[in-house]
Design a protein around this motif. Sequence first.
Motif, PDB file in Angstrom:
ATOM      1  N   ILE A  44      -8.488  14.299   4.393  1.00  0.00           N
ATOM      2  CA  ILE A  44     -10.120  14.625   4.454  1.00  0.00           C
ATOM      3  C   ILE A  44     -10.107  15.856   3.180  1.00  0.00           C
ATOM      4  O   ILE A  44     -11.027  16.125   2.724  1.00  0.00           O
ATOM      5  N   ALA A  71     -10.178  14.546  -0.490  1.00  0.00           N
ATOM      6  CA  ALA A  71     -10.978  12.895  -0.117  1.00  0.00           C
ATOM      7  C   ALA A  71     -11.487  12.017  -1.785  1.00  0.00           C
ATOM      8  O   ALA A  71     -11.847  10.481  -2.012  1.00  0.00           O
ATOM      9  N   PRO A  79     -11.867   7.925   6.130  1.00  0.00           N
ATOM     10  CA  PRO A  79     -10.627   9.009   5.537  1.00  0.00           C
ATOM     11  C   PRO A  79      -9.779   8.041   5.228  1.00  0.00           C
ATOM     12  O   PRO A  79      -8.516   8.879   5.094  1.00  0.00           O
ATOM     13  N   THR A 133      -5.116  11.593  10.883  1.00  0.00           N
ATOM     14  CA  THR A 133      -5.523  13.561  10.347  1.00  0.00           C
ATOM     15  C   THR A 133      -4.436  14.238  11.020  1.00  0.00           C
ATOM     16  O   THR A 133      -4.451  14.198  12.625  1.00  0.00           O
TER      17      THR A 133
END
Length: 212
Positions: A123, A126, A144, A212
Amino acid sequence: QAVKLDDGRAAEIMATLDQVKGDRGRWAMAIIAGQMSCSSSFGMAEEGIRASAAALVPLRTDLRDREARGDALYGAWLCGIVLGAITMGLHHKLCHTLGGSFGLPHAEVHAVILPHALAYNAIAAADAMGRIGRALGIKGLGDPLAVARALQDLARHYGAPTSLAAIGMPADGLEHAADLAVQNQYPNPRALERAALRALLQRAFDGAHPET
């Protein structure tokens, strides 16, 4: 920033690259010799990834494929140039922590950790994920995690390890590894948070999908 080479050395390297990859080798050499402007290493990194990935399928079929070997050499050369021009981040930090502290094999550690390090930074970085995704021909870049998960699938497809457990990491070393990972921090797009890194290491140990 471009590195200037004397005319004789530039011509010698250019001739060598002509034998390896023709026009694409000349394009890359021109950047390094200062004959073309290049505002960053991003373009070279993207092309290096693309060329390296392009070599995988034909080399799996025939290791003597000269065109594919040229792609691999060209990609490795570009990526090596980029490596010398940038600072290291989370991936490098984790791999050297794990390899140096637990005696894990260098290449295999990189193969396991890279998808998870990419996911951690996805994130916050990107644009970089988009460049990597384009270079690898990955679809669904709106997600993502698309690049990180595709890279892990690629490693699995070609027989590379995808878990720390499989390459000798002791389970009782994960806490210590997380402690080491937040010491003497390297620059990174996302702050290095111990709890998040401990979870990353657990996923890498288990061979789970990157998150993430």
